[in-house]
Structures are given as C-alpha cells and as structure tokens.
Design an enzyme around this catalytic site. Structure first.
Site, PDB file in Angstrom:
ATOM      1  N   CYS A 213     100.236   9.625 103.101  1.00  0.00           N
ATOM      2  CA  CYS A 213     100.379   8.181 103.279  1.00  0.00           C
ATOM      3  C   CYS A 213     101.471   7.702 102.330  1.00  0.00           C
ATOM      4  O   CYS A 213     102.392   8.460 102.018  1.00  0.00           O
ATOM      5  CB  CYS A 213      99.047   7.458 103.066  1.00  0.00           C
ATOM      6  SG  CYS A 213      98.391   7.528 101.386  1.00  0.00           S
ATOM      7  N   ARG A 219      94.507   5.981 102.048  1.00  0.00           N
ATOM      8  CA  ARG A 219      94.314   6.671 103.322  1.00  0.00           C
ATOM      9  C   ARG A 219      94.330   8.190 103.192  1.00  0.00           C
ATOM     10  O   ARG A 219      93.409   8.871 103.673  1.00  0.00           O
ATOM     11  CB  ARG A 219      95.390   6.214 104.317  1.00  0.00           C
ATOM     12  CG  ARG A 219      95.198   4.802 104.835  1.00  0.00           C
ATOM     13  CD  ARG A 219      96.427   4.307 105.601  1.00  0.00           C
ATOM     14  NE  ARG A 219      97.552   4.047 104.712  1.00  0.00           N
ATOM     15  CZ  ARG A 219      98.726   3.597 105.108  1.00  0.00           C
ATOM     16  NH1 ARG A 219      98.936   3.372 106.413  1.00  0.00           N
ATOM     17  NH2 ARG A 219      99.687   3.362 104.245  1.00  0.00           N
ATOM     18  N   ASP A 330      97.330   0.372 106.631  1.00  0.00           N
ATOM     19  CA  ASP A 330      97.014   0.477 105.211  1.00  0.00           C
ATOM     20  C   ASP A 330      95.966  -0.585 104.852  1.00  0.00           C
ATOM     21  O   ASP A 330      96.205  -1.783 105.037  1.00  0.00           O
ATOM     22  CB  ASP A 330      98.286   0.244 104.396  1.00  0.00           C
ATOM     23  CG  ASP A 330      98.114   0.584 102.927  1.00  0.00           C
ATOM     24  OD1 ASP A 330      96.963   0.801 102.488  1.00  0.00           O
ATOM     25  OD2 ASP A 330      99.139   0.645 102.228  1.00  0.00           O
TER      26      ASP A 330
END
Length: 361
Positions: A213, A219, A330
C-alpha cells in the site's frame, strides 16, 4: 612456493587486487579467500589454466561475478532453480546442474575444452566475498575455482609452486564451508551440508507474497496478517510454521519509512481476529523485496503503476489484489466502519488469491 600476501596488512590493497587480476589474465593460478573457505582460481577462458586446476583439484566450479551473470550461463532455469540462483547468490552455496542446462547460454563463448573439463554435472557458485568481487572487475569472463580449503595455510601446503599468488585474509566468515546442492528436473537435493542449512535452502524456494500500500501502516499490514492467518488455517498449522511449508508473507509501502507501527484501528481489528499486529514495523518496498517476490499484490492501480514505473520487468508478478482490478480505498482518517469495510474487502480478495496458490498436500 606461491607468494603469500597478508591482505589485511598489505601496504596497498588495490595493488594486490590489480596484481591478482593480471596473474589470472596471464593464465596463472591465484589462491583466493571466499566467505566459506579458500580456493584456487583461474581465468575461465584459459583452457590450459582450467586443465591445470583440474589436475590439482578433483572438484571445480564456474564462478561468474554475479547471480545475473550466472543466469546468462543457465538460460532455461526452472522456477525452483531460478529462486535458488536469485536468493542463494551471492553466498556460500554451490549449485550443480546437468551440463545440458548451459546450452544456449554464455557458456558457448567458453572454449569447448573448458566445458568438457568442467564436467557433468557442472558446478556454479557466486561468491559474496569482497576480494574476488573486486578482482572480477578487472577480469573479463568468469573464474573457475577449486574445491574449498579451510585455511590459507592448508592451501599453501598443497600448491608446491603452482600458483602465482595466494591472498591470506584470515579465517573465513563461514568456516564450515559452502552447501552443495544438485539440481535435477527443477528440484534440488542436498549433496554436501555446509553453512546453509537444509531448512534455509527450503526457505530459499518459498513462494514469497508481498502486499503493498502507501505507508505500510493500514491496508498492507492487514493484508499480510490476514493472509498468514487464512493460509495457516488452510494448511492446519501455526502461522509461524508457514516458511517451513513453502510460504513467506510480507508487506511494504511505496512511500513508507522504517519502523512505524500499524494504525491503532488496524491493530484493533486484527486483535478481534485473534491476530497480534503490535510488533508490526513499516518498511519501504525495497529492491530486495521486489527481487525475491513471486507475487506482489497492490491495494490500488496507482500502487501497481508506481511499482512498474520503477520495475517494468516485473509486470507479470505485480497485480492489483482485487480480482476485478478495482482499488481498495485507504481507510486512514476515517472511522472504524471504513476500516471494517477495508478489512472485509481484503479478506474477500485474499480468498481468491489463496485458491490459486499451489498448496502442499
């Protein structure tokens, strides 16, 4: 007797390197320190020098200067062998291949008599030691080296004037010697156990999955943790046992620094799953991770584009985690609901990923 040079106390170490390179280019034998022992080395393009070395040592190996150069000598490597080459080298690992494995590679540029002298199987190694790496900068083509000796003194007693120089750099870093593996049909078997253990060899052939990420705090840490948990449950093992069963799972960020913890929300969600993220530390997506990864799963198309802009050669390995190519948003700055939606999306796509992995029976 060969001239013995104490490298650590030499007045001009660069001169030692240059003299050694010149001796090799002139077809002479030079004693060199590797990370796991001492070897006799000759220039691999000199048929006469390779033949002389073969008379002294019952085992010889071709030693290209890098793993990339070695791969050019071995153009048709299978998946397992490719991992051993890229992850085991440079280092104290010798790989033996059937002579046919070199067909179509750079070996065709060597004299035919050298190829015959190398024998079948033909052994390869790429050293991680500094001195041979420096010498190789001034010698065109690969070296051919003897079997290992425990010390410079043992090697000196064998030479009886047959070598021009012997560089003594003290005790090897790994005095137990190199591990020797035989490669057949893209599988390996242990021929000689040295410093690299059999379990570490198995780990070199692991399937390496890396989740990516931006900052490696939300994440991708959740993806790594969930993947490890789900995969371990499929195999009926503890997550810590996955490397011994052929899997290594990691995460990183395209704009991450080192050492940041997982976000509190990510850590809390994983805690509810029975997964501990308290020890997570962020890391950037390094060249080493990229080179070792079999699969790189990005959270968004933008992450994938960023990776491929830097490493277009990895196009077949880098993919968006979602099967339909959509982005996983996100959740940072949002509430717990956004984090839960992110977790659920990651879990759903991981189920598809794991269904395609080759799992051991």
């Amino acid at each position: 007797m060969a001239e013995v040079i104490q490298y650590g106390t030499a007045d001009d170490q660069r001169d030692v390197i240059h003299r050694s390179a010149q001796s090799l280019t002139d077809g002479q034998i030079v004693g060199l320190p590797l990370e796991s022992g001492y070897v006799l080395a000759v220039h691999g393009v000199s048929a006469e020098a390779v033949a002389r070395l073969r008379e002294i040592s019952d085992q010889i190996a071709l030693m290209p200067r890098s793993a990339e150069d070695a791969a050019d000598f071995l153009p048709e490597l299978g998946r397992t062998a490719t991992k051993l080459v890229s992850r085991g080298w440079p280092g104290p690992v010798v790989l033996e291949f059937a002579a046919g494995a070199t067909e179509g590679g750079l070996g065709s540029a060597l004299p035919e008599s050298v190829l015959k002298t190398l024998g079948d199987p033909v052994a390869f190694r790429v050293s991680g030691a500094t001195i041979p790496a420096e010498i190789a900068r001034y010698v065109s083509g690969p070296l051919v080296v003897s079997r290992e000796f425990a010390s410079a003194k043992e090697l000196e007693s064998l030479l009886a004037g047959q070598a021009a120089l012997l560089i003594d750099n003290g005790e090897p870093q790994f005095p137990t010697g190199a591990t020797v593996l035989t490669i057949r049909d893209d599988s390996w078997s242990l021929k000689h156990l040295g410093v690299v253990s059999e379990s570490n060899v198995r780990r070199m052939t692991n399937e390496v999955l890396v989740f990516v990420c931006t900052g490696n705090t939300c994440r991708s840490p959740m993806a790594e943790a969930l993947c490890r948990d789900m995969l371990a449950k499929k195999l009926g093992v503890n997550p810590d046992e996955l490397p011994d069963l052929g899997f290594f799972v990691a995460s990183a960020g395209v704009a991450a620094g080192y050492g940041s913890p997982a976000s509190p929300e990510s850590a809390e969600l994983m805690r509810r799953e029975g997964i501990d993220l308290s020890g997570h530390e962020s890391q950037p997506l390094s060249e080493r991770l990229l080179n070792h990864a079999d699969f790189v799963y990005t959270m968004t198309r933008g992450h994938r584009a960023a990776v491929l802009a830097h490493r277009p050669d990895l196009e077949n390995r880098v993919r968006v985690l979602s099967q339909d190519g959509s982005d996983i948003p996100d959740p940072i700055g949002g509430g717990m609901q956004e984090y839960e939606q992110c977790r659920d999306a990651i879990r759903k796509h991981l189920e598809a990923v794991l269904s395609e992995l080759p799992l051991p029976e």
